[in-house]
Motif scaffolding. Structure first.
Motif, PDB file in Angstrom:
ATOM      1  N   ALA A 166      -3.901  13.746  -2.632  1.00  0.00           N
ATOM      2  CA  ALA A 166      -2.999  12.617  -2.395  1.00  0.00           C
ATOM      3  C   ALA A 166      -3.829  11.356  -2.586  1.00  0.00           C
ATOM      4  O   ALA A 166      -5.025  11.321  -2.261  1.00  0.00           O
ATOM      5  N   LEU A 167      -3.190  10.335  -3.123  1.00  0.00           N
ATOM      6  CA  LEU A 167      -3.868   9.080  -3.426  1.00  0.00           C
ATOM      7  C   LEU A 167      -3.381   7.974  -2.510  1.00  0.00           C
ATOM      8  O   LEU A 167      -2.206   7.926  -2.148  1.00  0.00           O
ATOM      9  N   VAL A 168      -4.276   7.068  -2.166  1.00  0.00           N
ATOM     10  CA  VAL A 168      -3.927   5.828  -1.482  1.00  0.00           C
ATOM     11  C   VAL A 168      -4.031   4.749  -2.546  1.00  0.00           C
ATOM     12  O   VAL A 168      -5.071   4.600  -3.200  1.00  0.00           O
ATOM     13  N   MET A 169      -2.930   4.003  -2.725  1.00  0.00           N
ATOM     14  CA  MET A 169      -2.894   2.974  -3.768  1.00  0.00           C
ATOM     15  C   MET A 169      -2.581   1.635  -3.129  1.00  0.00           C
ATOM     16  O   MET A 169      -1.779   1.551  -2.191  1.00  0.00           O
TER      17      MET A 169
ATOM     18  N   GLN B 120       0.840  -1.190   0.000  1.00  0.00           N
ATOM     19  CA  GLN B 120       0.000   0.000   0.000  1.00  0.00           C
ATOM     20  C   GLN B 120       0.875   1.239   0.000  1.00  0.00           C
ATOM     21  O   GLN B 120       1.829   1.339   0.776  1.00  0.00           O
ATOM     22  N   PHE B 121       0.533   2.179  -0.869  1.00  0.00           N
ATOM     23  CA  PHE B 121       1.189   3.480  -0.878  1.00  0.00           C
ATOM     24  C   PHE B 121       0.197   4.456  -0.265  1.00  0.00           C
ATOM     25  O   PHE B 121      -0.889   4.666  -0.789  1.00  0.00           O
ATOM     26  N   ASN B 122       0.567   5.033   0.860  1.00  0.00           N
ATOM     27  CA  ASN B 122      -0.355   5.819   1.667  1.00  0.00           C
ATOM     28  C   ASN B 122      -0.617   7.234   1.181  1.00  0.00           C
ATOM     29  O   ASN B 122      -1.650   7.813   1.513  1.00  0.00           O
TER      30      ASN B 122
ATOM     31  N   GLY C 154      -0.547  -2.877 -11.550  1.00  0.00           N
ATOM     32  CA  GLY C 154      -1.706  -3.493 -10.923  1.00  0.00           C
ATOM     33  C   GLY C 154      -2.197  -2.850  -9.652  1.00  0.00           C
ATOM     34  O   GLY C 154      -3.078  -3.397  -8.978  1.00  0.00           O
ATOM     35  N   PHE C 155      -1.673  -1.677  -9.309  1.00  0.00           N
ATOM     36  CA  PHE C 155      -2.164  -0.977  -8.122  1.00  0.00           C
ATOM     37  C   PHE C 155      -3.468  -0.264  -8.461  1.00  0.00           C
ATOM     38  O   PHE C 155      -3.619   0.296  -9.541  1.00  0.00           O
ATOM     39  N   ASP C 156      -4.382  -0.283  -7.516  1.00  0.00           N
ATOM     40  CA  ASP C 156      -5.639   0.442  -7.640  1.00  0.00           C
ATOM     41  C   ASP C 156      -5.598   1.668  -6.742  1.00  0.00           C
ATOM     42  O   ASP C 156      -5.018   1.626  -5.647  1.00  0.00           O
ATOM     43  N   ILE C 157      -6.216   2.737  -7.204  1.00  0.00           N
ATOM     44  CA  ILE C 157      -6.424   3.905  -6.345  1.00  0.00           C
ATOM     45  C   ILE C 157      -7.638   3.569  -5.492  1.00  0.00           C
ATOM     46  O   ILE C 157      -8.742   3.414  -6.005  1.00  0.00           O
ATOM     47  N   VAL C 158      -7.413   3.408  -4.195  1.00  0.00           N
ATOM     48  CA  VAL C 158      -8.498   3.011  -3.294  1.00  0.00           C
ATOM     49  C   VAL C 158      -8.964   4.163  -2.414  1.00  0.00           C
ATOM     50  O   VAL C 158      -9.924   4.015  -1.667  1.00  0.00           O
ATOM     51  N   GLY C 159      -8.282   5.283  -2.534  1.00  0.00           N
ATOM     52  CA  GLY C 159      -8.680   6.451  -1.761  1.00  0.00           C
ATOM     53  C   GLY C 159      -8.092   7.713  -2.347  1.00  0.00           C
ATOM     54  O   GLY C 159      -7.045   7.685  -3.001  1.00  0.00           O
ATOM     55  N   ARG C 160      -8.790   8.798  -2.139  1.00  0.00           N
ATOM     56  CA  ARG C 160      -8.337  10.113  -2.591  1.00  0.00           C
ATOM     57  C   ARG C 160      -8.505  11.066  -1.417  1.00  0.00           C
ATOM     58  O   ARG C 160      -9.584  11.161  -0.835  1.00  0.00           O
ATOM     59  N   LEU C 161      -7.444  11.771  -1.087  1.00  0.00           N
ATOM     60  CA  LEU C 161      -7.447  12.723   0.011  1.00  0.00           C
ATOM     61  C   LEU C 161      -7.430  14.118  -0.610  1.00  0.00           C
ATOM     62  O   LEU C 161      -6.373  14.618  -1.010  1.00  0.00           O
TER      63      LEU C 161
END
Length: 161
Positions: A153-156, A113-115, A132-139
């Motif tokens: 900032a993205l959570v991947m 995970q990239f925070n 293959g990383f998904d963007i699972v959050g956007r700050l």
């Protein structure tokens, strides 16, 4: 390209790669005025696995891998990558990412995970998505970019199993 574990003998080479990236202040949530000692203490921090990518002994990049959380989240790792300014566009980041994805399960990790990926770091976002990383959050507006102001900032995230 050879990617090997870093040692403290690599401090000068690692600092030479970290300094321009941290000073630019546009991709890492690190104080741009960080001292050499504090930057190296951060990069080589506790429980971090640090690597150096090199070609014929010339350092091209460095990355660290660390447990993202403790306890029930300890099976997810986080990584940070820096490519030498002179080596950009030569596939160093992709090679370090591939190395980290291969190495992570050996350290007991089941996901990566990239925070806090700065959304304007489009090259990195494209590389991570391509792997293959998904963007699972956007700050929204979470990063104050020195030229572009407040950007997302993205959570991947990517499973390794």
């Amino acid at each position: 390209m050879n990617i090997r574990p870093a040692t403290r003998a690599d401090d000068e080479a690692v600092w030479a790669m970290l300094e321009p990236v941290f000073r630019a202040g546009d991709t890492y949530a690190i104080d741009p005025d960080i001292s050499r000692e504090d930057a190296l203490a951060y990069w080589f921090g506790p429980q971090r696995h640090v690597f150096v990518a090199e070609d014929s002994g010339t350092p091209l990049g460095t990355y660290y891998m660390v447990r993202n959380q403790k306890g029930g989240g300890s099976h997810v790792c986080n990584c940070g990558y820096v490519t030498s300014p002179a080596a950009r566009g030569r596939g160093v980041a992709r090679a370090m990412l591939a190395h980290s994805l291969d190495a992570a399960p050996g350290f007991g990790f089941r996901a990566m995970q990239f925070n806090f990926v700065v959304s304007t770091n489009t090259r990195a976002v494209a590389i991570w998505e391509g792997a293959g990383f998904d963007i699972v959050g956007r700050l929204p507006g979470a990063f104050h970019h020195p030229q572009q102001g407040y950007v997302d900032a993205l959570v991947m995230f990517r499973s390794l199993v």
